[in-house]
Design an enzyme around this catalytic site. Structure first.
Site, PDB file in Angstrom:
ATOM      1  N   LYS A 180       5.499 -32.372 -38.310  1.00 58.75           N
ATOM      2  CA  LYS A 180       6.015 -32.479 -36.938  1.00 58.75           C
ATOM      3  C   LYS A 180       7.543 -32.470 -36.908  1.00 58.75           C
ATOM      4  CE  LYS A 180       4.297 -36.537 -35.987  1.00 58.75           C
ATOM      5  NZ  LYS A 180       3.583 -36.936 -37.203  1.00 58.75           N
TER       6      LYS A 180
ATOM      7  N   ARG B 123       2.193 -42.720 -29.823  1.00 57.46           N
ATOM      8  CA  ARG B 123       1.381 -42.926 -31.011  1.00 57.46           C
ATOM      9  C   ARG B 123       0.014 -43.504 -30.673  1.00 57.46           C
ATOM     10  NH1 ARG B 123       4.875 -41.714 -35.028  1.00 57.46           N
ATOM     11  NH2 ARG B 123       4.361 -42.590 -37.045  1.00 57.46           N
TER      12      ARG B 123
ATOM     13  N   ARG C 164       7.774 -35.273 -50.279  1.00 55.72           N
ATOM     14  CA  ARG C 164       8.645 -35.445 -49.129  1.00 55.72           C
ATOM     15  C   ARG C 164       9.926 -36.220 -49.470  1.00 55.72           C
ATOM     16  NH1 ARG C 164       6.983 -36.721 -43.056  1.00 55.72           N
ATOM     17  NH2 ARG C 164       6.994 -38.937 -43.520  1.00 55.72           N
TER      18      ARG C 164
ATOM     19  N   ARG D 246      11.094 -42.143 -48.879  1.00 58.19           N
ATOM     20  CA  ARG D 246      10.879 -43.301 -48.008  1.00 58.19           C
ATOM     21  C   ARG D 246       9.836 -44.226 -48.598  1.00 58.19           C
ATOM     22  NH1 ARG D 246       9.652 -40.523 -42.464  1.00 58.19           N
ATOM     23  NH2 ARG D 246       8.087 -42.157 -42.527  1.00 58.19           N
TER      24      ARG D 246
ATOM     25  N   ARG E  11      -1.549 -45.287 -43.277  1.00 56.55           N
ATOM     26  CA  ARG E  11      -1.025 -44.625 -42.079  1.00 56.55           C
ATOM     27  C   ARG E  11      -1.982 -43.571 -41.541  1.00 56.55           C
ATOM     28  NH1 ARG E  11       4.487 -42.558 -44.104  1.00 56.55           N
ATOM     29  NH2 ARG E  11       4.868 -41.936 -41.959  1.00 56.55           N
TER      30      ARG E  11
END
Ligand code: ADP
Ligand code: ZN
Length: 210
Positions: free
Chosen positions: A13, A88, A123, A156, A167
């Protein structure tokens, strides 16, 4: 033009939001980035949000909504924006409606859980400006250095595999019902996330014009 990008964490996204925004000349509003920024600068809201983010949980709605309202009042939001990471859950979507925000389109980027878990391991984000990268799909020109600002790229803490699974569970449970919410409003466009970033971009841009 007001857009929402929906999709699991790691679906791409943020990357697509940046591309759309460059094209349309409107800002990308990533609540994840706003929250991380607030944590870094140690604001009251940031301090309240910190423990939730670190464990992979959603930050309570009132905190996120306050941060979002503040950002949307900036003048660069006057001609539209792309929301990335908000809403969300259905309560947040209702809040947007109540704020009088009229969304033009919701683009949902679909990626399987298996692919998400595989991708998240590559990532990286810029520790200074928050730009996102991927070792395989969107590598920076120079290893570990942000193309945009020259900052260091970091992993992260919530991109660790255990946290990613957590998540994903929250995503299926709380965020995915938004597909029905926006489908019922006639605003939902589905994009199948592709192996190649540029292919996903092509489909995403097509969904903007469909
Ligand atoms: P990703 O891009 O990996 O999906 P984000 O950067 O959007 O993740 O969000 C990171 C974290 O910030 C989330 O796990 C959550 O704790 C918090 N967060 C971001 N947006 C919201 C939101 N709209 N409501 C609640 N928590 C949020
Ligand atoms: Zn940067």
């Amino acid at each position: 033009m007001k857009l929402i990008l929906l999709g699991a964490p790691g679906a791409g996204k943020g990357t697509q939001a940046e591309i759309i925004c460059d094209r349309l000349g409107i800002p990308a509003i990533g609540t994840g980035n706003i929250i991380r920024e607030a944590i870094k600068s140690g604001t009251d809201l940031g301090l309240k949000a910190q423990s939730y983010v670190e464990s992979g949980a959603l930050v309570p709605d009132d905190i996120v909504v306050s941060m979002l309202k503040e950002r949307l009042s900036d003048p660069d939001c006057d001609h539209g924006y792309v929301l990335d990471g908000f809403p969300r859950n259905v309560a947040q979507a209702r809040t947007l409606d109540k704020m009088g925000v009229v969304i033009d389109r919701v683009i949902d980027i679909e990626v399987s859980d298996e692919d998400i878990i595989r991708r998240m391991s590559g990532r990286r984000v810029c520790g200074s400006c928050g730009s996102s990268y991927h070792l395989q799909y969107k590598a920076p020109a120079k290893d570990n250095v942000c193309d945009r600002c020259g900052g260091d790229l970091i992993i992260r803490s919530d991109d660790k595999p255990e946290t990613v699974r957590e998540r994903l569970e929250i995503y299926h449970d709380q965020t995915e019902p938004l597909k029905d919410y926006y489908h019922a409003a006639g605003k939902l466009y589905i994009v199948e996330g592709q192996e190649e970033l540029s292919d996903t971009t092509r489909l995403t841009l097509a969904a903007l014009e469909a």
